[in-house]
Design a protein around this motif. Structure first.
Motif, PDB file in Angstrom:
ATOM      1  N   THR A  77     -80.262  27.702  50.785  1.00  0.00           N
ATOM      2  CA  THR A  77     -81.084  26.679  51.410  1.00  0.00           C
ATOM      3  C   THR A  77     -81.238  25.469  50.497  1.00  0.00           C
ATOM      4  O   THR A  77     -81.598  25.609  49.336  1.00  0.00           O
ATOM      5  CB  THR A  77     -82.477  27.254  51.744  1.00  0.00           C
ATOM      6  N   LEU A  78     -80.960  24.300  51.019  1.00  0.00           N
ATOM      7  CA  LEU A  78     -81.109  23.066  50.244  1.00  0.00           C
ATOM      8  C   LEU A  78     -82.520  22.511  50.418  1.00  0.00           C
ATOM      9  O   LEU A  78     -83.237  22.325  49.452  1.00  0.00           O
ATOM     10  CB  LEU A  78     -80.072  22.038  50.702  1.00  0.00           C
ATOM     11  N   CYS A  79     -82.915  22.294  51.659  1.00  0.00           N
ATOM     12  CA  CYS A  79     -84.259  21.757  51.903  1.00  0.00           C
ATOM     13  C   CYS A  79     -84.948  22.431  53.088  1.00  0.00           C
ATOM     14  O   CYS A  79     -86.004  21.998  53.512  1.00  0.00           O
ATOM     15  CB  CYS A  79     -84.207  20.248  52.095  1.00  0.00           C
ATOM     16  N   GLY A  80     -84.350  23.465  53.639  1.00  0.00           N
ATOM     17  CA  GLY A  80     -84.965  24.207  54.720  1.00  0.00           C
ATOM     18  C   GLY A  80     -84.615  23.734  56.119  1.00  0.00           C
ATOM     19  O   GLY A  80     -85.168  24.211  57.098  1.00  0.00           O
ATOM     20  N   PHE A  81     -83.674  22.817  56.227  1.00  0.00           N
ATOM     21  CA  PHE A  81     -83.270  22.260  57.521  1.00  0.00           C
ATOM     22  C   PHE A  81     -82.793  23.360  58.468  1.00  0.00           C
ATOM     23  O   PHE A  81     -83.287  23.501  59.585  1.00  0.00           O
ATOM     24  CB  PHE A  81     -82.173  21.209  57.294  1.00  0.00           C
ATOM     25  N   SER A  82     -81.840  24.167  58.026  1.00  0.00           N
ATOM     26  CA  SER A  82     -81.321  25.254  58.866  1.00  0.00           C
ATOM     27  C   SER A  82     -82.366  26.337  59.076  1.00  0.00           C
ATOM     28  O   SER A  82     -82.415  26.964  60.139  1.00  0.00           O
ATOM     29  CB  SER A  82     -80.068  25.867  58.236  1.00  0.00           C
ATOM     30  N   SER A  83     -83.197  26.564  58.085  1.00  0.00           N
ATOM     31  CA  SER A  83     -84.250  27.582  58.202  1.00  0.00           C
ATOM     32  C   SER A  83     -85.185  27.278  59.359  1.00  0.00           C
ATOM     33  O   SER A  83     -85.603  28.181  60.084  1.00  0.00           O
ATOM     34  CB  SER A  83     -85.056  27.670  56.908  1.00  0.00           C
ATOM     35  N   VAL A  84     -85.513  26.003  59.532  1.00  0.00           N
ATOM     36  CA  VAL A  84     -86.421  25.603  60.611  1.00  0.00           C
ATOM     37  C   VAL A  84     -85.828  25.972  61.963  1.00  0.00           C
ATOM     38  O   VAL A  84     -86.490  26.583  62.798  1.00  0.00           O
ATOM     39  CB  VAL A  84     -86.735  24.088  60.548  1.00  0.00           C
ATOM     40  N   VAL A  85     -84.565  25.635  62.184  1.00  0.00           N
ATOM     41  CA  VAL A  85     -83.971  25.895  63.499  1.00  0.00           C
ATOM     42  C   VAL A  85     -83.700  27.378  63.711  1.00  0.00           C
ATOM     43  O   VAL A  85     -83.834  27.878  64.826  1.00  0.00           O
ATOM     44  CB  VAL A  85     -82.704  25.055  63.753  1.00  0.00           C
ATOM     45  N   LEU A  86     -83.339  28.093  62.666  1.00  0.00           N
ATOM     46  CA  LEU A  86     -83.136  29.537  62.798  1.00  0.00           C
ATOM     47  C   LEU A  86     -84.448  30.241  63.112  1.00  0.00           C
ATOM     48  O   LEU A  86     -84.494  31.163  63.927  1.00  0.00           O
ATOM     49  CB  LEU A  86     -82.519  30.114  61.525  1.00  0.00           C
ATOM     50  N   ALA A  87     -85.521  29.808  62.478  1.00  0.00           N
ATOM     51  CA  ALA A  87     -86.830  30.436  62.670  1.00  0.00           C
ATOM     52  C   ALA A  87     -87.336  30.274  64.098  1.00  0.00           C
ATOM     53  O   ALA A  87     -88.134  31.082  64.571  1.00  0.00           O
ATOM     54  CB  ALA A  87     -87.839  29.865  61.682  1.00  0.00           C
ATOM     55  N   THR A 104     -89.130  15.509  59.844  1.00  0.00           N
ATOM     56  CA  THR A 104     -90.046  15.685  58.714  1.00  0.00           C
ATOM     57  C   THR A 104     -89.321  16.328  57.537  1.00  0.00           C
ATOM     58  O   THR A 104     -89.471  15.894  56.393  1.00  0.00           O
ATOM     59  CB  THR A 104     -91.257  16.545  59.123  1.00  0.00           C
ATOM     60  N   VAL A 105     -88.529  17.359  57.822  1.00  0.00           N
ATOM     61  CA  VAL A 105     -87.761  18.022  56.766  1.00  0.00           C
ATOM     62  C   VAL A 105     -86.803  17.035  56.106  1.00  0.00           C
ATOM     63  O   VAL A 105     -86.693  16.976  54.875  1.00  0.00           O
ATOM     64  CB  VAL A 105     -86.979  19.236  57.316  1.00  0.00           C
ATOM     65  N   LEU A 106     -86.128  16.223  56.907  1.00  0.00           N
ATOM     66  CA  LEU A 106     -85.188  15.237  56.361  1.00  0.00           C
ATOM     67  C   LEU A 106     -85.896  14.182  55.527  1.00  0.00           C
ATOM     68  O   LEU A 106     -85.386  13.761  54.480  1.00  0.00           O
ATOM     69  CB  LEU A 106     -84.405  14.573  57.501  1.00  0.00           C
ATOM     70  N   GLU A 107     -87.072  13.763  55.965  1.00  0.00           N
ATOM     71  CA  GLU A 107     -87.845  12.772  55.206  1.00  0.00           C
ATOM     72  C   GLU A 107     -88.278  13.335  53.859  1.00  0.00           C
ATOM     73  O   GLU A 107     -88.187  12.660  52.828  1.00  0.00           O
ATOM     74  CB  GLU A 107     -89.055  12.304  56.020  1.00  0.00           C
ATOM     75  N   ILE A 108     -88.741  14.572  53.846  1.00  0.00           N
ATOM     76  CA  ILE A 108     -89.129  15.222  52.586  1.00  0.00           C
ATOM     77  C   ILE A 108     -87.918  15.346  51.673  1.00  0.00           C
ATOM     78  O   ILE A 108     -88.001  15.092  50.466  1.00  0.00           O
ATOM     79  CB  ILE A 108     -89.768  16.599  52.857  1.00  0.00           C
ATOM     80  N   ALA A 109     -86.775  15.720  52.238  1.00  0.00           N
ATOM     81  CA  ALA A 109     -85.543  15.853  51.445  1.00  0.00           C
ATOM     82  C   ALA A 109     -85.157  14.519  50.820  1.00  0.00           C
ATOM     83  O   ALA A 109     -84.757  14.455  49.652  1.00  0.00           O
ATOM     84  CB  ALA A 109     -84.413  16.385  52.324  1.00  0.00           C
ATOM     85  N   ARG A 110     -85.269  13.442  51.608  1.00  0.00           N
ATOM     86  CA  ARG A 110     -84.951  12.107  51.070  1.00  0.00           C
ATOM     87  C   ARG A 110     -85.877  11.737  49.918  1.00  0.00           C
ATOM     88  O   ARG A 110     -85.444  11.231  48.891  1.00  0.00           O
ATOM     89  CB  ARG A 110     -85.047  11.063  52.174  1.00  0.00           C
ATOM     90  N   LYS A 111     -87.173  12.012  50.094  1.00  0.00           N
ATOM     91  CA  LYS A 111     -88.147  11.685  49.048  1.00  0.00           C
ATOM     92  C   LYS A 111     -87.898  12.481  47.774  1.00  0.00           C
ATOM     93  O   LYS A 111     -88.155  12.002  46.679  1.00  0.00           O
ATOM     94  CB  LYS A 111     -89.569  11.941  49.551  1.00  0.00           C
ATOM     95  N   MET A 112     -87.416  13.721  47.946  1.00  0.00           N
ATOM     96  CA  MET A 112     -87.142  14.571  46.785  1.00  0.00           C
ATOM     97  C   MET A 112     -85.802  14.258  46.140  1.00  0.00           C
ATOM     98  O   MET A 112     -85.493  14.747  45.065  1.00  0.00           O
ATOM     99  CB  MET A 112     -87.187  16.041  47.190  1.00  0.00           C
TER     100      MET A 112
END
Length: 90
Positions: free
Chosen positions: A70-80, A30-38
């Motif tokens: 943070t670019l799109c929160g990808f690492s934030s998700v896994v760290l959280a 989901t994060v990657l899809e949002i990043a692609r759209k943005m």
């Protein structure tokens, strides 16, 4: 994402990816899809790198995490995922 480069034969790399189910993570997809759209630039963190971050975070069980750059929160998700129940991600 950056090209995947492993120092082992391709069949080993595919085995590890399948074993860890790296491509079936719905939150990261989901994060990657949002990043692609943005239209964000390509990520420098692969799914394999993300799994490493997640394992480290779960082992440490931090109360607070500060992520910067943070670019799109990808690492934030896994760290959280490793935060304690009352943990905070900044």
């Amino acid at each position: 994402m950056r090209p995947k480069k492993y120092s082992c034969p391709d069949d080993y790399a595919l085995y590890v990816e399948k074993l860890l189910q790296l491509e079936s993570d719905s939150e990261l997809n989901t994060v990657l899809e949002i990043a692609r759209k943005m239209g964000t630039p390509p990520l420098q963190v692969t799914s394999f790198d993300a799994k490493h971050l997640e394992v480290l975070s779960r082992l440490i069980k931090p109360h607070k995490i500060l992520e910067f750059g943070t670019l799109c929160g990808f690492s934030s998700v896994v760290l959280a995922r490793g935060l304690t129940s009352n943990g905070v991600l900044y």
